[in-house]
Design a protein around this motif. Sequence first.
Motif, PDB file in Angstrom:
ATOM      1  N   ALA B 140      -7.863  -9.147 -18.515  1.00  0.00           N
ATOM      2  CA  ALA B 140      -6.892  -8.713 -17.506  1.00  0.00           C
ATOM      3  C   ALA B 140      -6.286  -7.370 -17.881  1.00  0.00           C
ATOM      4  CB  ALA B 140      -5.792  -9.765 -17.350  1.00  0.00           C
ATOM      5  N   LEU B 141      -6.003  -7.182 -19.178  1.00  0.00           N
ATOM      6  CA  LEU B 141      -5.415  -5.907 -19.598  1.00  0.00           C
ATOM      7  C   LEU B 141      -6.402  -4.765 -19.377  1.00  0.00           C
ATOM      8  CD1 LEU B 141      -3.023  -4.450 -20.922  1.00  0.00           C
ATOM      9  CD2 LEU B 141      -4.101  -4.808 -23.132  1.00  0.00           C
ATOM     10  N   ALA B 143      -8.755  -4.650 -17.221  1.00  0.00           N
ATOM     11  CA  ALA B 143      -8.960  -4.415 -15.798  1.00  0.00           C
ATOM     12  C   ALA B 143      -7.792  -3.672 -15.168  1.00  0.00           C
ATOM     13  CB  ALA B 143      -9.179  -5.748 -15.088  1.00  0.00           C
ATOM     14  N   SER B 144      -6.600  -3.758 -15.765  1.00  0.00           N
ATOM     15  CA  SER B 144      -5.447  -3.185 -15.062  1.00  0.00           C
ATOM     16  C   SER B 144      -5.102  -1.779 -15.547  1.00  0.00           C
ATOM     17  CB  SER B 144      -4.233  -4.105 -15.190  1.00  0.00           C
ATOM     18  OG  SER B 144      -3.971  -4.343 -16.542  1.00  0.00           O
ATOM     19  N   ILE B 145      -5.875  -1.225 -16.473  1.00  0.00           N
ATOM     20  CA  ILE B 145      -5.656   0.173 -16.866  1.00  0.00           C
ATOM     21  C   ILE B 145      -6.823   1.004 -16.339  1.00  0.00           C
ATOM     22  CG2 ILE B 145      -5.278   1.752 -18.776  1.00  0.00           C
ATOM     23  CD1 ILE B 145      -4.298  -0.579 -20.424  1.00  0.00           C
TER      24      ILE B 145
END
Lengths: 229, 239
Positions: B140-141, B143-145
């Motif tokens: 998730a990390l 994917a979100s940067i």
Amino acid sequence: MSTKINAGPHAALSLLKRDLSLSLTRGGGPLLAVGFYLTLMAMIPLSLGSDSGTLSRVAPGLTWLCLALASLLSLERLFERDYEDGLFDILRLGPLPMEVIALLKCLAQWLGTGLMLAVLTPFVMIILGAPVDAAFISLIAAILGSLSFAIIGGIGASLSLGTRKGGVLIALLVLPFYVPPVIFGAGLMQAYLTGAPVVQALSLLTAYALFALALGPIAMGAALKSALN
Amino acid sequence: MITWLANPERFTRVFAPIRPYIGGLAAALFVWGLYLCFASPEDYQQGDTVRIMYLHVPAAWMAMMVYLIMGIASFFGLIFRHALADAAAKAAAPIGAVFTALALITGSLWGKPMWGTWWEWDGRMTSVLVLFLFYIGYIALHASIDDEVRAAKSTAILALVGLVNLPIIKFSVDWWNTLHQGTSVVRMDGPTIAPDMLWPLLVMALAFKALFVWLWLVRIDAEIITRRYRTLRARLSFQ
């Protein structure tokens, strides 16, 4: 010469003061987390039933769960505002290394919010049915636990800086790391209530807080530097 | 060696010809291993359900091994700034997550006939569940940067923090486990395992490892190609 030597501690103290006063006053200060904590507390009997036997059995564990969740609440804004308005770029020019800046911000946040939640913890536990003589030990445990929560939370906040999904992402990143203090804290209360020795749980809880204090700033410093570049 | 391979182009040149053989090796090992699984005798207590072990135990081993690999790759990516190490860590994460999910699902399917419950809050299961959450957080990390370099750096820090913390979490969960329920759960590592069960287990473990290496190489290559494509597109849009 003397000003140069004193520059570090002086900058640290003024940064801590600034952040503490901001965390106490900005956006309602600790009221938000405290209100959330108490709301969660009120939801427990509403979802489990008001039977005092059940409640007093689950009170220590659920109080620790609520403490962990309430500690998450203010993390999103921990570094974000200073990151957006460019304060970090200015702080970077000052005498403090990024690790110390991050640690000070976490400590200010903890003093403003976490400590408030820790002070409330004995009351929450007693309202849920724990015996009154557990108040002191639960306060000590909650102080240590909230310190771990604040610093580990700071790692999550620094990693998710500038991402689009702030709050939920922080919760997802941080909660697995909250497992040890929750286990040790709730285990400590259970040991106390069953009359078992509490030394082991208390030392483990302290060890985790110290571990977070020692290694957390390194991770936060690296994450903040990477976010600023 | 690692520095020499850190050049993406060289990496592709060295591994692209080897890759099909590794895939073939994985397939052959799976055929052999599955044959051994079904040829091996039933357990005198567990009957046929013991065959779940030949999937469950290798998957659980891989769950931990892939995380370790991810941590090591992150370390190299962070300290020595090898772009390929970043790609390797990123590529390993979803594979590791699937292995962990597989370990949890097969464990649950095995637990129902053996322990009479789909889920037992046993120390080991609980820490594998936390490991799974770790993988989810890592993915998730990433994917979100948006910025690829920053994403690599942030996830590397997370992976290293996780690497340091996982033993502590494991310890705390074991501590919690003895506090709560003692040793009520039947553990498979009690009796020493019979040789005609050890063989299928070892072959399956090797098959899983070969499968991982193959998938990993494919994903690293895909990552290299994606980056090259992105660079080319960026260069075109500047003209």
